[in-house]
Design a protein around this motif. Structure first.
Motif, PDB file in Angstrom:
ATOM      1  N   UNK A   1       0.817  -1.220   0.000  1.00  0.00           N
ATOM      2  CA  UNK A   1       0.000   0.000   0.000  1.00  0.00           C
ATOM      3  C   UNK A   1       0.846   1.264   0.000  1.00  0.00           C
ATOM      4  N   UNK A   2       2.177   1.104   0.028  1.00  0.00           N
ATOM      5  CA  UNK A   2       3.056   2.263   0.094  1.00  0.00           C
ATOM      6  C   UNK A   2       3.171   2.931  -1.267  1.00  0.00           C
ATOM      7  N   UNK A   3       3.730   4.111  -1.233  1.00  0.00           N
ATOM      8  CA  UNK A   3       4.008   4.858  -2.451  1.00  0.00           C
ATOM      9  C   UNK A   3       5.462   4.602  -2.854  1.00  0.00           C
ATOM     10  N   UNK A   4       5.762   4.417  -4.131  1.00  0.00           N
ATOM     11  CA  UNK A   4       4.915   4.533  -5.331  1.00  0.00           C
ATOM     12  C   UNK A   4       4.018   3.316  -5.512  1.00  0.00           C
ATOM     13  N   UNK A   5       2.846   3.511  -6.112  1.00  0.00           N
ATOM     14  CA  UNK A   5       1.914   2.386  -6.293  1.00  0.00           C
ATOM     15  C   UNK A   5       2.522   1.284  -7.142  1.00  0.00           C
ATOM     16  N   UNK A   6       2.324   0.057  -6.698  1.00  0.00           N
ATOM     17  CA  UNK A   6       2.835  -1.103  -7.409  1.00  0.00           C
ATOM     18  C   UNK A   6       4.117  -1.667  -6.852  1.00  0.00           C
ATOM     19  N   UNK A   7       4.708  -0.999  -5.868  1.00  0.00           N
ATOM     20  CA  UNK A   7       5.950  -1.484  -5.285  1.00  0.00           C
ATOM     21  C   UNK A   7       5.680  -2.731  -4.458  1.00  0.00           C
ATOM     22  N   UNK A   8       6.699  -3.577  -4.303  1.00  0.00           N
ATOM     23  CA  UNK A   8       6.651  -4.853  -3.592  1.00  0.00           C
ATOM     24  C   UNK A   8       5.813  -5.898  -4.329  1.00  0.00           C
ATOM     25  N   UNK A   9       5.576  -5.700  -5.618  1.00  0.00           N
ATOM     26  CA  UNK A   9       4.908  -6.734  -6.411  1.00  0.00           C
ATOM     27  C   UNK A   9       5.908  -7.822  -6.767  1.00  0.00           C
ATOM     28  N   UNK A  10       5.398  -9.040  -6.943  1.00  0.00           N
ATOM     29  CA  UNK A  10       6.274 -10.159  -7.266  1.00  0.00           C
ATOM     30  C   UNK A  10       6.271 -10.516  -8.748  1.00  0.00           C
ATOM     31  N   UNK A  11       5.376  -9.924  -9.520  1.00  0.00           N
ATOM     32  CA  UNK A  11       5.353 -10.098 -10.968  1.00  0.00           C
ATOM     33  C   UNK A  11       4.586  -8.930 -11.566  1.00  0.00           C
ATOM     34  N   UNK A  12       4.548  -8.880 -12.884  1.00  0.00           N
ATOM     35  CA  UNK A  12       3.905  -7.758 -13.565  1.00  0.00           C
ATOM     36  C   UNK A  12       2.408  -7.729 -13.310  1.00  0.00           C
ATOM     37  N   UNK A  13       1.755  -8.884 -13.313  1.00  0.00           N
ATOM     38  CA  UNK A  13       0.312  -8.918 -13.082  1.00  0.00           C
ATOM     39  C   UNK A  13      -0.041  -8.376 -11.698  1.00  0.00           C
ATOM     40  N   UNK A  14       0.722  -8.757 -10.684  1.00  0.00           N
ATOM     41  CA  UNK A  14       0.458  -8.263  -9.334  1.00  0.00           C
ATOM     42  C   UNK A  14       0.735  -6.766  -9.240  1.00  0.00           C
ATOM     43  N   UNK A  15       1.754  -6.280  -9.951  1.00  0.00           N
ATOM     44  CA  UNK A  15       2.059  -4.848  -9.950  1.00  0.00           C
ATOM     45  C   UNK A  15       0.902  -4.045 -10.533  1.00  0.00           C
ATOM     46  N   UNK A  16       0.361  -4.499 -11.660  1.00  0.00           N
ATOM     47  CA  UNK A  16      -0.776  -3.801 -12.263  1.00  0.00           C
ATOM     48  C   UNK A  16      -2.013  -3.907 -11.377  1.00  0.00           C
ATOM     49  N   UNK A  17      -2.201  -5.058 -10.744  1.00  0.00           N
ATOM     50  CA  UNK A  17      -3.373  -5.230  -9.874  1.00  0.00           C
ATOM     51  C   UNK A  17      -3.312  -4.289  -8.678  1.00  0.00           C
ATOM     52  N   UNK A  18      -2.138  -4.098  -8.093  1.00  0.00           N
ATOM     53  CA  UNK A  18      -2.006  -3.188  -6.951  1.00  0.00           C
ATOM     54  C   UNK A  18      -2.369  -1.767  -7.349  1.00  0.00           C
ATOM     55  N   UNK A  19      -1.898  -1.332  -8.497  1.00  0.00           N
ATOM     56  CA  UNK A  19      -2.205   0.029  -8.945  1.00  0.00           C
ATOM     57  C   UNK A  19      -3.679   0.193  -9.279  1.00  0.00           C
ATOM     58  N   UNK A  20      -4.297  -0.845  -9.853  1.00  0.00           N
ATOM     59  CA  UNK A  20      -5.727  -0.763 -10.175  1.00  0.00           C
ATOM     60  C   UNK A  20      -6.574  -0.760  -8.905  1.00  0.00           C
ATOM     61  N   UNK A  21      -6.154  -1.500  -7.882  1.00  0.00           N
ATOM     62  CA  UNK A  21      -6.893  -1.472  -6.609  1.00  0.00           C
ATOM     63  C   UNK A  21      -6.865  -0.083  -5.990  1.00  0.00           C
ATOM     64  N   UNK A  22      -5.725   0.576  -6.038  1.00  0.00           N
ATOM     65  CA  UNK A  22      -5.629   1.910  -5.455  1.00  0.00           C
ATOM     66  C   UNK A  22      -6.464   2.916  -6.235  1.00  0.00           C
ATOM     67  N   UNK A  23      -6.730   2.635  -7.510  1.00  0.00           N
ATOM     68  CA  UNK A  23      -7.607   3.494  -8.308  1.00  0.00           C
ATOM     69  C   UNK A  23      -9.062   3.037  -8.269  1.00  0.00           C
ATOM     70  N   UNK A  24      -9.341   1.958  -7.523  1.00  0.00           N
ATOM     71  CA  UNK A  24     -10.688   1.389  -7.415  1.00  0.00           C
ATOM     72  C   UNK A  24     -11.218   0.971  -8.788  1.00  0.00           C
TER      73      UNK A  24
END
Length: 520
Positions: free
Chosen positions: A222-245
């Motif tokens: 949940x930290x900034x920048x959005x998508x950090x601490x992802x383990x793959x590209x799909x998880x990185x995009x999912x984290x950013x999309x969750x923060x944008x609802x």
């Protein structure tokens, strides 16, 4: 057979690489930054070498001011000594020292106030924000005659990704144990902000519960920048999309099938996501706005500005003016007068003679380096005259041997000169290596073509294609053959993939979908 020693006289030739010759070769391939560092080291250890002063008159004035300041300090020191020794000073200079310790001492002993009653006559204050001086005259340092400021005092320090994340940890993980786990995970991030560590191994090494590891990782994502601490590209995009609802079931299905998105298989994606073509393209637009490398904004190293070594300008008679960039030319002088005055001493003569020899060698090597760069650059401009006038389509094939034969030098010398050297032309800034490209065969007696020019032509053909007439690799081969370029289909495919251009099937799907949504 008896053995005996004999003495023979024989002549032979051999190439001897002296240390100075090896150093001259290294000077050719040094960049401007490396050369500046090398010269600075030589000036530091050689007393006969020195950098030329920027302005002799300014230096004289500065020297006079420093002498005046030294004289004033001497008089003040003398007055202090006289006063401390009990000597009665009956001159007009004593009142000028109503400042600092002298003023406090006179205030105590003479029962008077000798503080500075003219504060405006003191040293002007430094500017707090130099960029606002022209707008706010009342700010400190904003008046005329303010003290010069150093812009480096106002430059913010670079913050690494690790430091930036560490500053946010106390707000999401106040517990000490969780902070230790989080700090260990922060240390294992790569430059793009991805976490490639195995949580099970980390939990075993730290003696932590795997459930706590997952909870800490969820908080870190949940930290900034959005998508950090992802383990793959799909998880990185999912984290950013969750923060944008925007992580609804349709978007979840799209992110879970990125391989279909890479192949532009829109029919399968529409079926899996349960949306029509227009909604699918809107979702693709949202995906393109995300950052696949959230940690890339934090530079790991210091970026260096590229300075051109050669400047090419158009002359009035239609030719080209080739000049060395004066900002990159090394400037160093040999102090002959110092050698003549000091070398009279027998003990220092041998040392200074060696220093003089090294200094003269350095100046000759730098001069030879500049001449060699000038020769190579001039020949490149002569060979690539059509490129400078008409663009990439007219870039000629060129190799090191052609330039080396033209300027009567070895290929290795030309290779060293063109390494990490840049030329500023009316077409832009290019590395000298850019002008050396592979030759592509022509059709039956025509002129050969440069590989870079052929790649540019392929890119232009693909950009101009329509959704109804997407060019395949075979079509591109036929078009190039009509224009006099003989190229195999596999070579076209290799060039297309190197330029990160999709295949004709993928381009057709994407362009037809975009055209359908646009109403064409």
């Amino acid at each position: 057979m008896a053995l005996s020693a004999n003495l023979y006289l024989r002549q032979s030739q051999s190439l001897v690489m002296t240390p100075q010759l090896m150093q001259s070769i290294q000077l050719l391939q040094m960049t401007h930054f490396e050369l500046s560092q090398f010269i600075a080291q030589e000036v530091e250890k050689n007393p006969l070498l020195e950098f030329p002063s920027g302005d002799a008159e300014t230096g004289s004035e500065r020297g006079a001011d420093e002498d005046d300041g030294y004289a004033r300090q001497t008089e003040d020191a003398k007055s202090d000594d006289d006063y401390d020794s009990g000597t009665e000073v009956m001159s007009g200079d004593w009142s000028d020292r109503a400042d600092g310790a002298g003023a406090n001492r006179m205030n105590d002993e003479l029962d008077a106030n000798y503080a500075n009653v003219f504060p405006d006559d003191g040293v002007p204050p430094r500017a707090d924000a130099p960029e606002l001086i022209s707008q706010w005259k009342s700010m400190p340092g904003g008046g005329e005659g303010a003290e010069a400021y150093d812009l480096d005092d106002f430059v913010a320090g670079q913050v690494s990704l690790r430091d930036y994340l560490t500053q946010q940890l106390p707000f999401v993980l106040p517990d000490v144990a969780d902070s230790l786990i989080a700090q260990n995970l922060v240390d294992q991030l790569d430059e793009a902000g991805y976490l490639h560590a195995d949580l099970g191994e980390v939990a075993e090494r730290l003696g932590a519960d795997p459930a706590d590891m997952e909870r800490v990782l969820a908080a870190l994502q949940t930290l900034d920048p959005p998508g950090v601490f992802a383990r793959n590209l799909a998880e990185c995009l999912a984290i950013q999309l969750r923060q944008k609802d925007r992580y609804d079931p349709a978007m979840q299905a799209l992110v879970g099938n990125l391989e279909l998105l890479a192949r532009r298989d829109f029919a399968t994606l529409k079926r899996l996501c349960g949306v029509d073509e227009e909604d699918l393209l809107d979702m693709l637009g949202e995906i393109r706005q995300l950052n696949p490398k959230p940690g890339s904004g934090f530079e790991a190293g210091i970026s260096e500005a590229i300075m051109p070594d050669v400047v090419v300008r158009a002359a009035s008679d239609g030719s080209w003016l080739v000049e060395l960039n004066p900002d990159t030319l090394p400037r160093v002088l040999v102090n002959q007068s110092y050698f003549a005055n000091v070398a009279k001493n027998g003990e220092d003569h041998s040392f200074l003679s060696e220093c003089l020899q090294n200094a003269n060698w350095l100046t000759r090597s730098l001069d030879q380096r500049a001449k060699t760069i000038m020769k190579v650059a001039t020949e490149i401009v002569r060979q690539q005259d059509a490129f400078l006038m008409h663009g990439v389509d007219h870039l000629r094939p060129l190799n090191l041997k052609t330039v080396a034969d033209a300027i009567k030098m070895h290929e290795s010398t030309v290779s060293r000169v063109t390494s990490n050297k840049y030329m500023l032309t009316p077409r832009g800034l290019f590395e000298l290596k850019y002008f050396f490209t592979v030759s592509i065969g022509a059709v039956e007696g025509g002129d050969s073509h440069s590989a870079e020019a052929v790649r540019h032509k392929i890119r232009t053909l693909i950009m101009q294609e329509s959704p109804e007439a997407v060019l395949s690799d075979d079509d591109i081969v036929d078009i190039l053959k009509k224009s006099g370029i003989e190229l195999a289909r596999r070579t076209v495919a290799k060039y297309r993939e190197a330029m990160n251009i999709a295949s004709s099937v993928q381009r057709r799907r994407e362009k037809r979908a975009l055209a359908k949504v646009a109403g064409f």
